[in-house]
Design an enzyme around this catalytic site. Structure first.
Site, PDB file in Angstrom:
ATOM      1  N   HIS A  65      25.398  45.628  91.114  1.00 23.45           N
ATOM      2  CA  HIS A  65      25.180  45.512  92.651  1.00 23.45           C
ATOM      3  C   HIS A  65      23.924  44.312  92.628  1.00 23.45           C
ATOM      4  O   HIS A  65      23.230  44.265  91.657  1.00 23.45           O
ATOM      5  CB  HIS A  65      24.613  46.819  93.366  1.00 23.45           C
ATOM      6  CG  HIS A  65      23.498  47.418  92.625  1.00 23.45           C
ATOM      7  ND1 HIS A  65      23.819  48.137  91.402  1.00 23.45           N
ATOM      8  CD2 HIS A  65      22.293  47.676  92.930  1.00 23.45           C
ATOM      9  CE1 HIS A  65      22.514  48.794  91.182  1.00 23.45           C
ATOM     10  NE2 HIS A  65      21.700  48.303  91.959  1.00 23.45           N
ATOM     11  N   CYS A 192      14.445  51.840  93.224  1.00 21.34           N
ATOM     12  CA  CYS A 192      14.943  50.830  92.340  1.00 21.34           C
ATOM     13  C   CYS A 192      15.042  49.371  92.535  1.00 21.34           C
ATOM     14  O   CYS A 192      14.425  49.181  93.692  1.00 21.34           O
ATOM     15  CB  CYS A 192      16.454  51.096  92.121  1.00 21.34           C
ATOM     16  SG  CYS A 192      17.586  50.600  93.354  1.00 21.34           S
TER      17      CYS A 192
END
Length: 670
Positions: A65, A192
């Site tokens: 991603h 993240c």
């Protein structure tokens, strides 16, 4: 969610054998739907995210991603592999692959939907249903949440205890937690780099493990869709803290004075129960640590990461914050010289004398504002090196140390030393156990006071003067650069700029050049010019090569070549990365040869540059601009010629078989 995925974005028979091929296969479906505008640009962003941390998860899941400027709207593609694809998960290959694409400026609503999917990936019934599904339409509906997975009876039975209150007496106590009337309480923070997937998967895994362990666990997800701070009362009542993050925790001081476990976000996904047990054991031992003692690098680094790597990250943290000051200050000073001539530095202060209709007054204004911006270079460098090491408590002593470095003329080297000393001092203070009554004033009073005094003492009386002498020697050496010495330095800098195309060696050369601008002289301005010129060569050379001998490149590479003209002209060396990734043994040596030629010629022509960036758009501000363009053109021609020669020699035996092929396949380097 139904707008993000459809049957055309589902491949239940994904044949790719590698994670790169899998990402390309799924991304091609996004391109066909009009959700991705530049396939290779998007895949480069996916690869960059993958390089930060593998996206494979336990349980056979891969979630490549990224955020990308090449994505038009949030999109999800799903692939199922029969043989499995290695995404770096500890338990082996992934058979379920979710490619998540988010625009660089995705809105909160879309990102919230993607985060809900990330949480669902931790639901075993959801992944089991996807493995059994035979229809792309139903698989898409299942992922979109339009169909619910059928939970087996055993799963329902297993979930029954979770429905009970975590504090119920019959809930079994986990190891390390003494029996008590109240449940053990944990607050956690997950984050993240992209804030899309791992952030929410770690949160879901921790919450599930908390229920299984019989503890109360509340998570603050600091994701792309923003974050809602935990209630201070919840934090105050917590018995322990878990940080699972790969970027610095925002407002970290809220959690000070509690037993803390600080790990990367992937640990929160793969071993949440272990983290909960660890924090309970710390609480049982009375092991109270202040979260601020863990640095952003230590918190986010991979296990076993050496201090050499951490040191590079700390230094680049300072350089990255310093560069905007260099850019603004350097360009303003250069514009001042361009408008007002070389005597503009003798103009009086514009606060005392400014004539609205005189160009020299405006030139003086630009020059003096630029000079003030330059005055922040060393303090900002030192402050943010210390910030990279010790988070916000490092800022005050770092800036103080940088100011001392300016005062004693220690320059760029003094700023580096001051930042490291300040960060190390703060870390040492934070590791001292202090009474609970003093913990509240530590970050506001005690740490700034003691660390600033220590850094000031060391910089003024111990290390400052030797560093100032070294800085003067370096400045004198740069000022005296001429002839063969200058050319040799140009060759070395050119090779470094083109070796890893934006990687660590490239950044070292760039940081050396930018650091010289902190104490500008003729030599340092030559170095900056040579570094920028060499950095422009690789993408320009690839653009030229794809134009001159397009049949040696794939259709995708030829398209990338068009973009590389602009990237190279803008001094974005990374524009050559797609070519180097496909054929490194030919592209990188060719790029290095051209960079060395350009660096040498730029130094030989005595070209100068005050701006740290800008490419051809700052040519009017460059000393000897025409010869500067000659140097860039020469290096570009050398690199393009070499890459054509090397690719042509390798391709010659295969010309006949592929001559009629519309999409010539260029073999990658063996």
């Amino acid at each position: 969610m139904s707008q993000m995925i459809g049957a055309d974005l589902v491949d239940l028979d994904l044949s790719a054998g590698t994670k790169e091929a899998a990402a390309r296969s799924l991304a091609e479906r996004m391109v066909a739907r009009g959700r991705v505008t530049d396939l290779d640009g998007f895949l480069a962003d996916v690869a960059a995210r993958e390089a930060q941390m593998p996206t494979g998860l336990d349980g056979g899941i891969g979630i490549p991603h990224c955020r990308s400027a090449h994505v038009t709207e949030p999109t999800l593609a799903f692939g199922r592999s029969a043989r499995g694809i290695d995404f770096g998960a500890p338990d082996g290959p992934a058979d379920l692959v979710f490619l998540i694409a988010a625009p660089a400026g995705a809105d909160d609503a879309h990102l919230t939907i993607l985060s809900s999917l990330a949480r669902r990936l931790m639901d075993e019934s959801f992944t089991t249903a996807l493995r059994a599904e035979s229809s792309p339409e139903r698989a898409a509906a299942l992922i979109a949440g339009e169909e619910a997975p059928e939970a087996p009876a055993s799963a329902e039975t297993a979930e029954a205890p979770e429905a009970a209150s975590p504090g119920a007496p019959e809930a079994p106590a986990a190891t390390g937690v003494p029996a008590a009337g109240a449940p053990f309480r944990i607050v956690a923070v997950t984050s993240c780099p992209t804030g899309i997937a791992h952030t929410y998967m770690a949160a879901e895994a921790l919450e599930q493990a908390g229920r299984a362990e019989g503890v109360e666990l509340v998570v603050e997800t600091q994701g792309s869709a923003g974050f809602t701070r935990l209630d201070p009362a919840v934090i105050a009542a917590a018995d322990g803290v878990v940080f699972a993050h790969d970027v610095p925790v925002r407002d970290k001081e809220r959690f000070a004075g509690k037993p803390t476990v600080d790990v990367g976000v992937k640990a929160g996904v793969s071993r949440p129960a272990e983290l909960i047990r660890e924090v309970r054991e710390k609480a049982a031992r009375g092991d109270v640590t202040a979260p601020a003692a863990a640095t952003p690098v230590e918190g986010a680094g991979e296990p076993g990461e050496g201090y050499g790597t951490k040191l590079r990250k700390w230094l680049m943290s300072g350089v990255s914050y310093m560069v905007p000051f260099v850019a603004a200050g350097g360009l303003l000073i250069a514009l001042g010289f361009a408008i007002g001539g070389w005597t503009i530095d003798k103009a009086p202060s514009v606060a005392e004398h400014f004539v609205w209709t005189e160009s020299t007054s405006w030139a003086a204004l630009l020059f003096q504002v630029g000079g003030l911006a330059f005055g922040f270079l060393v303090p900002v460098l030192a402050g943010y090196i210390a910030y990279g090491m010790a988070d916000r408590p490092g800022l005050v002593p770092g800036f103080v140390g940088g100011a001392v470095a300016l005062t004693i003329n220690a320059g760029f080297l003094g700023g580096l030393a001051a930042g490291l000393i300040a960060g190390g001092t703060v870390l040492a203070i934070q590791r001292v156990n202090v009474p609970a009554a003093l913990r509240g004033i530590m970050p506001v009073v005690v740490i700034p006071l003691i660390s600033s005094a220590v850094v000031g003492f060391l910089m003024f009386l111990v290390v400052g003067k030797p560093i100032a002498s070294l800085q003067k020697a370096l400045t004198d050496w740069l000022s005296g650069l001429s002839g063969a010495n200058a050319v040799v330095l140009g060759v070395i800098l050119g090779l470094m700029m083109c070796f890893d195309l934006g990687g660590p060696l490239n950044k070292v050369a760039y940081a050396f050049a930018v650091g010289g601008l902190a104490t500008p002289n003729e030599g340092s301005l030559k170095v900056m010019a040579a570094v920028m010129a060499a950095g422009m060569v690789p993408p320009l050379a690839m653009a030229l090569a794809t134009t001159v001998r397009g049949r040696l490149f794939t259709k995708t590479e030829r398209e990338n070549g068009k973009a590389a003209w602009v990237l190279g002209a803008s001094f974005i060396t990374e524009g050559a990365i797609p070519f180097a990734a496909a054929d490194p043994l030919r592209v990188i040596p060719a790029a290095m040869a051209g960079g060395a030629v350009t660096g040498a010629l730029s130094m030989a022509f005595e070209c100068t540059l005050r701006a740290p960036h800008g490419g051809v758009f700052v040519i009017p501000l460059i000393g000897n601009p025409l010869l500067y363009l000659v140097a860039i053109a020469a290096g570009t021609a050398v690199s393009a010629g070499l890459v054509i020669l090397l690719k042509g020699a390798r391709k010659q035996p295969q010309e006949a078989p592929v001559a009629a092929d519309e999409e010539p396949k260029v073999p990658v380097a063996a």
